[in-house]
Motif scaffolding. Structure first.
Motif, PDB file in Angstrom:
ATOM      1  N   ASN A 229     -10.612   0.250 -15.532  1.00 48.49           N
ATOM      2  CA  ASN A 229     -10.038   1.505 -15.016  1.00 48.49           C
ATOM      3  C   ASN A 229      -9.020   2.092 -15.991  1.00 48.49           C
ATOM      4  O   ASN A 229      -8.987   3.309 -16.218  1.00 48.49           O
ATOM      5  N   VAL A 230      -8.193   1.204 -16.558  1.00 50.79           N
ATOM      6  CA  VAL A 230      -7.179   1.656 -17.507  1.00 50.79           C
ATOM      7  C   VAL A 230      -7.835   2.213 -18.769  1.00 50.79           C
ATOM      8  O   VAL A 230      -7.412   3.242 -19.313  1.00 50.79           O
ATOM      9  N   LYS A 231      -8.899   1.544 -19.229  1.00 50.77           N
ATOM     10  CA  LYS A 231      -9.636   2.046 -20.397  1.00 50.77           C
ATOM     11  C   LYS A 231     -10.199   3.433 -20.124  1.00 50.77           C
ATOM     12  O   LYS A 231     -10.131   4.331 -20.966  1.00 50.77           O
TER      13      LYS A 231
ATOM     14  N   CYS B 220      -1.715  11.094  -3.636  1.00 51.22           N
ATOM     15  CA  CYS B 220      -2.410   9.973  -4.262  1.00 51.22           C
ATOM     16  C   CYS B 220      -2.807  10.345  -5.690  1.00 51.22           C
ATOM     17  O   CYS B 220      -3.640  11.233  -5.893  1.00 51.22           O
ATOM     18  N   ASP B 221      -2.213   9.652  -6.627  1.00 48.69           N
ATOM     19  CA  ASP B 221      -2.516   9.847  -8.040  1.00 48.69           C
ATOM     20  C   ASP B 221      -3.084   8.548  -8.597  1.00 48.69           C
ATOM     21  O   ASP B 221      -2.831   7.465  -8.051  1.00 48.69           O
ATOM     22  N   ILE B 222      -3.828   8.652  -9.666  1.00 42.47           N
ATOM     23  CA  ILE B 222      -4.510   7.478 -10.198  1.00 42.47           C
ATOM     24  C   ILE B 222      -3.537   6.399 -10.672  1.00 42.47           C
ATOM     25  O   ILE B 222      -3.769   5.201 -10.467  1.00 42.47           O
ATOM     26  N   THR B 223      -2.425   6.785 -11.283  1.00 40.90           N
ATOM     27  CA  THR B 223      -1.491   5.803 -11.837  1.00 40.90           C
ATOM     28  C   THR B 223      -0.867   4.905 -10.772  1.00 40.90           C
ATOM     29  O   THR B 223      -0.946   3.677 -10.877  1.00 40.90           O
ATOM     30  N   PRO B 224      -0.239   5.449  -9.709  1.00 39.84           N
ATOM     31  CA  PRO B 224       0.327   4.557  -8.689  1.00 39.84           C
ATOM     32  C   PRO B 224      -0.728   3.760  -7.934  1.00 39.84           C
ATOM     33  O   PRO B 224      -0.445   2.645  -7.487  1.00 39.84           O
TER      34      PRO B 224
ATOM     35  N   GLY C 260       4.240  14.400 -20.323  1.00 44.31           N
ATOM     36  CA  GLY C 260       5.364  13.574 -19.922  1.00 44.31           C
ATOM     37  C   GLY C 260       5.002  12.584 -18.831  1.00 44.31           C
ATOM     38  O   GLY C 260       5.629  11.529 -18.696  1.00 44.31           O
ATOM     39  N   MET C 261       3.950  12.920 -18.064  1.00 42.87           N
ATOM     40  CA  MET C 261       3.560  12.078 -16.940  1.00 42.87           C
ATOM     41  C   MET C 261       2.498  11.048 -17.300  1.00 42.87           C
ATOM     42  O   MET C 261       2.592   9.869 -16.937  1.00 42.87           O
ATOM     43  N   TYR C 262       1.480  11.440 -18.040  1.00 45.66           N
ATOM     44  CA  TYR C 262       0.293  10.600 -18.195  1.00 45.66           C
ATOM     45  C   TYR C 262       0.096   9.989 -19.582  1.00 45.66           C
ATOM     46  O   TYR C 262      -0.642   9.033 -19.718  1.00 45.66           O
ATOM     47  N   PHE C 263       0.717  10.533 -20.588  1.00 38.14           N
ATOM     48  CA  PHE C 263       0.510  10.029 -21.943  1.00 38.14           C
ATOM     49  C   PHE C 263       1.525   8.927 -22.271  1.00 38.14           C
ATOM     50  O   PHE C 263       2.337   9.063 -23.183  1.00 38.14           O
TER      51      PHE C 263
ATOM     52  N   LYS D  46       0.832  -1.211   0.000  1.00 40.04           N
ATOM     53  CA  LYS D  46       0.000   0.000   0.000  1.00 40.04           C
ATOM     54  C   LYS D  46       0.865   1.258   0.000  1.00 40.04           C
ATOM     55  O   LYS D  46       0.469   2.297   0.500  1.00 40.04           O
ATOM     56  N   ALA D  47       2.070   1.143  -0.562  1.00 33.13           N
ATOM     57  CA  ALA D  47       2.998   2.274  -0.632  1.00 33.13           C
ATOM     58  C   ALA D  47       2.818   3.004  -1.965  1.00 33.13           C
ATOM     59  O   ALA D  47       3.151   2.472  -3.024  1.00 33.13           O
ATOM     60  N   VAL D  48       2.274   4.209  -1.919  1.00 33.70           N
ATOM     61  CA  VAL D  48       2.010   5.008  -3.115  1.00 33.70           C
ATOM     62  C   VAL D  48       3.301   5.675  -3.570  1.00 33.70           C
ATOM     63  O   VAL D  48       3.931   6.424  -2.815  1.00 33.70           O
TER      64      VAL D  48
END
Length: 315
Positions: free
Chosen positions: A195-197, A179-183, A256-259, A172-174
């Motif tokens: 969720n990924v879709k 808290c972001d959706i990806t981690p 750079g982070m999400y795409f 449970k280590a983010v």
């Protein structure tokens, strides 16, 4: 039901920006500097626009709303990070984690749509100046801002609800300082296929304002190239320069982070989010005030007004 109850009562651990003690001390000092500067800078922009009637036009109305979003965005993660560092804690509740994720997505999307509205405003001002007051009427501006908030929250809500239904069984280590959706998706032991879709769908929705910005500036460039005088070209680019700088900073870090694929995310990527979540909201007031003579004048008037009020109170 049992899994949902376990999720609702558990805590997550925020690893921070790098997870290294000395480096976390540096980022604590950095955030301690950034947070008040961001709040004060953006509040001054809002107050200067409110108090100066010459700035009561669509361009500055949208800028004031952008500053408001930047203030709220900086409040999503920095206060919790500072408090945790002071207390020597890294924990955050499941509800607090979801709240951070919701507001980060909502405010990030709202920010992008307001930037798009500002680009449309500049495009109309340069390419259709005679129709500017009709197209960018007060009603149109209010609708653009309200629409930005509605779309931002509408995009955030499904991600938050879907994440709330996930189970987190082991680690449970983010891998971030908030808290972001990806981690969070990486930590889940549930099926995250849907969720990924939805995340990629959200990225597509997030691309809409960028497309609007690109189209707006193509229109601006096309109009400017038809202006025979160099003075007209310089004036056009001076009004757009600040906005283009902010757009480049904002979308450069976000893309750079999400795409990219979910599997490529790691703790080292948290450094990128520092730019997106903290540096960009802090820089926006400086970018707009230093490159804008009207804003400089408004800020000077605001300070003079404040000083005159203090003198009256002393008397």
């Amino acid at each position: 039901m049992r899994e949902e109850n376990q999720s609702s009562t558990m805590d997550f651990t925020l690893l921070g920006v790098t997870g290294q003690k000395k480096q976390e001390d540096f980022f604590f000092a950095l955030f301690l500097f950034i947070y008040p500067v961001t709040l004060i800078g953006n509040m001054l922009i809002i107050m200067a626009i409110l108090y100066n009637t010459h700035l009561h036009n669509p361009m500055y109305f949208l800028l004031a709303n952008l500053s408001l979003v930047d203030i709220l965005l900086s409040c999503v993660a920095i206060p919790k990070t500072l408090v945790n560092h002071l207390l020597g804690s890294k924990t955050i509740s499941f509800g607090g984690c979801l709240a951070q994720m919701y507001f980060m997505i909502a405010l990030g999307n709202t920010d992008s749509y307001i930037l798009a509205a500002m680009a449309i405003d500049r495009a109309v001002a340069i390419s259709r100046p005679l129709h500017y007051t009709t197209i960018m009427s007060p009603r149109s501006c209010v609708l653009l801002v309200v629409g930005s908030w509605v779309v931002g929250n509408a995009n955030s809500l499904p991600h938050t609800l879907l994440t709330a239904r996930l189970s987190f069984c082991g680690n449970k280590a983010v891998a971030n300082f908030y808290c972001d959706i990806t981690p969070l998706l990486q930590l889940s032991c549930s099926d995250i296929h849907f969720n990924v879709k939805m995340m990629y769908l959200g990225a597509g929705i997030f691309s809409v304002p960028l497309l609007c910005i690109l189209i707006s500036y193509v229109r601006v460039a096309f109009t400017v190239l038809q202006v025979p005088s160099n003075k007209g070209i310089r004036k056009a680019f001076s009004t757009c320069g600040s906005h283009l700088t902010v757009v480049a900073l904002y979308y450069g870090t976000v893309m750079g982070m999400y795409f990219r694929p979910l599997s490529s995310y790691s703790l080292k990527d948290a450094v990128i989010t520092v730019m997106y979540m903290t540096i960009t909201p802090m820089l926006n007031p400086f970018i707009y005030s230093l490159r804008n003579q009207d804003m400089k004048t408004a800020l000077v008037k605001l300070f003079h007004h404040r000083l005159s009020l203090e003198k009256r109170h002393k008397r």
